[in-house]
Design a protein around this motif. Structure first.
Motif, PDB file in Angstrom:
ATOM      1  N   GLU A  70      22.426 -25.214  29.155  1.00 32.62           N
ATOM      2  CA  GLU A  70      22.158 -24.122  30.091  1.00 32.62           C
ATOM      3  C   GLU A  70      23.468 -23.524  30.592  1.00 32.62           C
ATOM      4  OE1 GLU A  70      19.314 -25.044  33.142  1.00 32.62           O
ATOM      5  OE2 GLU A  70      18.211 -26.375  31.796  1.00 32.62           O
ATOM      6  N   ASP A  71      23.417 -22.259  30.973  1.00 30.71           N
ATOM      7  CA  ASP A  71      24.609 -21.552  31.455  1.00 30.71           C
ATOM      8  C   ASP A  71      25.300 -22.312  32.578  1.00 30.71           C
ATOM      9  OD1 ASP A  71      24.071 -19.578  29.614  1.00 30.71           O
ATOM     10  OD2 ASP A  71      23.589 -18.037  31.087  1.00 30.71           O
ATOM     11  N   SER A  72      24.524 -22.932  33.459  1.00 26.54           N
ATOM     12  CA  SER A  72      25.123 -23.647  34.588  1.00 26.54           C
ATOM     13  C   SER A  72      25.980 -24.824  34.110  1.00 26.54           C
ATOM     14  CB  SER A  72      24.045 -24.133  35.557  1.00 26.54           C
ATOM     15  OG  SER A  72      23.158 -25.030  34.907  1.00 26.54           O
ATOM     16  N   LEU A  73      25.566 -25.495  33.035  1.00 26.88           N
ATOM     17  CA  LEU A  73      26.353 -26.608  32.492  1.00 26.88           C
ATOM     18  C   LEU A  73      27.619 -26.103  31.805  1.00 26.88           C
ATOM     19  CD1 LEU A  73      23.529 -28.865  30.992  1.00 26.88           C
ATOM     20  CD2 LEU A  73      24.868 -29.264  33.064  1.00 26.88           C
ATOM     21  N   ILE A  74      27.505 -24.989  31.106  1.00 27.08           N
ATOM     22  CA  ILE A  74      28.670 -24.397  30.458  1.00 27.08           C
ATOM     23  C   ILE A  74      29.668 -23.952  31.521  1.00 27.08           C
ATOM     24  CG2 ILE A  74      29.466 -22.479  29.035  1.00 27.08           C
ATOM     25  CD1 ILE A  74      26.724 -22.692  27.544  1.00 27.08           C
ATOM     26  N   VAL A  79      34.780 -24.916  34.904  1.00 25.55           N
ATOM     27  CA  VAL A  79      35.373 -25.224  36.202  1.00 25.55           C
ATOM     28  C   VAL A  79      36.049 -26.591  36.178  1.00 25.55           C
ATOM     29  CG1 VAL A  79      34.836 -25.712  38.627  1.00 25.55           C
ATOM     30  CG2 VAL A  79      33.787 -23.741  37.483  1.00 25.55           C
ATOM     31  N   ASP A  80      35.374 -27.585  35.594  1.00 22.37           N
ATOM     32  CA  ASP A  80      35.898 -28.946  35.581  1.00 22.37           C
ATOM     33  C   ASP A  80      37.115 -29.110  34.684  1.00 22.37           C
ATOM     34  OD1 ASP A  80      33.855 -29.605  37.284  1.00 22.37           O
ATOM     35  OD2 ASP A  80      32.684 -30.715  35.798  1.00 22.37           O
ATOM     36  N   LEU A  81      37.138 -28.394  33.552  1.00 22.97           N
ATOM     37  CA  LEU A  81      38.159 -28.676  32.553  1.00 22.97           C
ATOM     38  C   LEU A  81      39.221 -27.609  32.374  1.00 22.97           C
ATOM     39  CD1 LEU A  81      35.823 -30.277  29.893  1.00 22.97           C
ATOM     40  CD2 LEU A  81      37.443 -31.439  31.369  1.00 22.97           C
ATOM     41  N   ALA A  82      38.926 -26.369  32.741  1.00 22.27           N
ATOM     42  CA  ALA A  82      39.925 -25.321  32.520  1.00 22.27           C
ATOM     43  C   ALA A  82      41.141 -25.557  33.411  1.00 22.27           C
ATOM     44  CB  ALA A  82      39.333 -23.945  32.737  1.00 22.27           C
ATOM     45  N   GLY A  83      40.904 -25.825  34.674  1.00 25.27           N
ATOM     46  CA  GLY A  83      41.990 -26.154  35.590  1.00 25.27           C
ATOM     47  C   GLY A  83      43.066 -25.096  35.676  1.00 25.27           C
ATOM     48  N   GLU A  84      44.222 -25.546  36.062  1.00 22.01           N
ATOM     49  CA  GLU A  84      45.373 -24.658  36.224  1.00 22.01           C
ATOM     50  C   GLU A  84      46.113 -24.515  34.895  1.00 22.01           C
ATOM     51  OE1 GLU A  84      46.276 -22.976  39.046  1.00 22.01           O
ATOM     52  OE2 GLU A  84      44.370 -23.698  39.821  1.00 22.01           O
ATOM     53  N   PRO A  85      46.776 -23.379  34.688  1.00 18.37           N
ATOM     54  CA  PRO A  85      47.563 -23.191  33.467  1.00 18.37           C
ATOM     55  C   PRO A  85      48.657 -24.248  33.361  1.00 18.37           C
ATOM     56  CG  PRO A  85      47.255 -21.123  34.616  1.00 18.37           C
ATOM     57  CD  PRO A  85      46.740 -22.205  35.516  1.00 18.37           C
ATOM     58  N   PRO A  86      49.072 -24.629  32.185  1.00 20.22           N
ATOM     59  CA  PRO A  86      48.552 -24.148  30.908  1.00 20.22           C
ATOM     60  C   PRO A  86      47.224 -24.824  30.565  1.00 20.22           C
ATOM     61  CG  PRO A  86      50.281 -25.742  30.497  1.00 20.22           C
ATOM     62  CD  PRO A  86      50.190 -25.577  31.998  1.00 20.22           C
ATOM     63  N   ILE A  87      46.274 -24.046  30.115  1.00 20.34           N
ATOM     64  CA  ILE A  87      44.956 -24.557  29.750  1.00 20.34           C
ATOM     65  C   ILE A  87      45.033 -25.186  28.367  1.00 20.34           C
ATOM     66  CG2 ILE A  87      42.555 -23.909  29.270  1.00 20.34           C
ATOM     67  CD1 ILE A  87      42.966 -21.592  31.302  1.00 20.34           C
ATOM     68  N   GLN A  88      44.503 -26.375  28.247  1.00 17.39           N
ATOM     69  CA  GLN A  88      44.458 -27.079  26.962  1.00 17.39           C
ATOM     70  C   GLN A  88      43.175 -26.674  26.243  1.00 17.39           C
ATOM     71  OE1 GLN A  88      47.107 -28.969  25.950  1.00 17.39           O
ATOM     72  NE2 GLN A  88      48.002 -28.145  27.833  1.00 17.39           N
ATOM     73  N   LEU A  99      29.108 -31.287  24.850  1.00 16.55           N
ATOM     74  CA  LEU A  99      28.034 -30.838  25.735  1.00 16.55           C
ATOM     75  C   LEU A  99      26.820 -30.399  24.925  1.00 16.55           C
ATOM     76  CD1 LEU A  99      26.979 -30.063  28.569  1.00 16.55           C
ATOM     77  CD2 LEU A  99      28.162 -27.872  28.282  1.00 16.55           C
ATOM     78  N   ALA A 100      27.060 -29.639  23.862  1.00 15.04           N
ATOM     79  CA  ALA A 100      25.959 -29.186  23.005  1.00 15.04           C
ATOM     80  C   ALA A 100      25.216 -30.379  22.408  1.00 15.04           C
ATOM     81  CB  ALA A 100      26.488 -28.274  21.906  1.00 15.04           C
ATOM     82  N   TYR A 101      25.961 -31.360  21.913  1.00 16.20           N
ATOM     83  CA  TYR A 101      25.316 -32.565  21.357  1.00 16.20           C
ATOM     84  C   TYR A 101      24.527 -33.318  22.426  1.00 16.20           C
ATOM     85  CZ  TYR A 101      27.632 -32.317  16.809  1.00 16.20           C
ATOM     86  OH  TYR A 101      28.049 -31.946  15.563  1.00 16.20           O
ATOM     87  N   ALA A 102      25.101 -33.431  23.614  1.00 11.20           N
ATOM     88  CA  ALA A 102      24.427 -34.144  24.711  1.00 11.20           C
ATOM     89  C   ALA A 102      23.134 -33.447  25.120  1.00 11.20           C
ATOM     90  CB  ALA A 102      25.359 -34.273  25.912  1.00 11.20           C
ATOM     91  N   CYS A 103      23.069 -32.132  24.897  1.00  9.03           N
ATOM     92  CA  CYS A 103      21.877 -31.361  25.270  1.00  9.03           C
ATOM     93  C   CYS A 103      20.904 -31.198  24.103  1.00  9.03           C
ATOM     94  CB  CYS A 103      22.294 -29.991  25.805  1.00  9.03           C
ATOM     95  SG  CYS A 103      23.161 -30.071  27.375  1.00  9.03           S
ATOM     96  N   GLY A 104      21.115 -31.925  23.030  1.00 10.81           N
ATOM     97  CA  GLY A 104      20.182 -31.879  21.910  1.00 10.81           C
ATOM     98  C   GLY A 104      20.775 -31.353  20.626  1.00 10.81           C
TER      99      GLY A 104
END
Length: 119
Positions: A70-74, A79-88, A99-104
């Motif tokens: 769902e959009d909310s999970l994406i 938010v959780d992983l992008a963080g501050e630059p530099p973005i990995q 996430l896609a695998y975890a959701c089916g």
């Protein structure tokens, strides 16, 4: 913010107000598509122009991600992983695939990320 739309029967139903977005996500006919490459001789693409600002991060993905997570999970993963630059970008892309695998994850899962940086 999502900038594209699905070409599917259930998306048309959502836009017509017949079902909600939540209902569309688990609708039994959500696999019925209304536009696809390789079906007709010509397919007209969707185009939209929008400004990109320094630091914008775009996710381009197949319905293997957005059709299962769902959009909310994406959004939360951003938010959780992008963080501050530099973005990995690689770990973030891998997280979307996980996430896609975890959701089916019952479809092909394609993820590409673009981080806009002005010189």
């Amino acid at each position: 913010k999502r900038i594209t739309r699905d070409h599917s029967l259930v998306q048309e139903m959502v836009e017509a107000g017949k079902i909600t977005v939540d209902e569309a996500f688990s609708h039994p006919n959500r696999n019925i598509i209304t536009k696809a490459l390789g079906v007709d001789e010509k397919v007209e693409g969707d185009f939209e122009r929008f400004p990109l600002f320094n630091g914008d991060l775009l996710l381009l993905c197949s319905d293997g991600l957005c059709g299962f997570a769902e959009d909310s999970l994406i959004r939360k993963a951003f938010v959780d992983l992008a963080g501050e630059p530099p973005i990995q970008l690689s770990p973030l892309a891998n997280r979307f695939i996980e996430l896609a695998y975890a959701c089916g994850g019952g479809d092909n899962i394609s993820v590409a990320l673009y981080w806009h940086q002005e010189n």
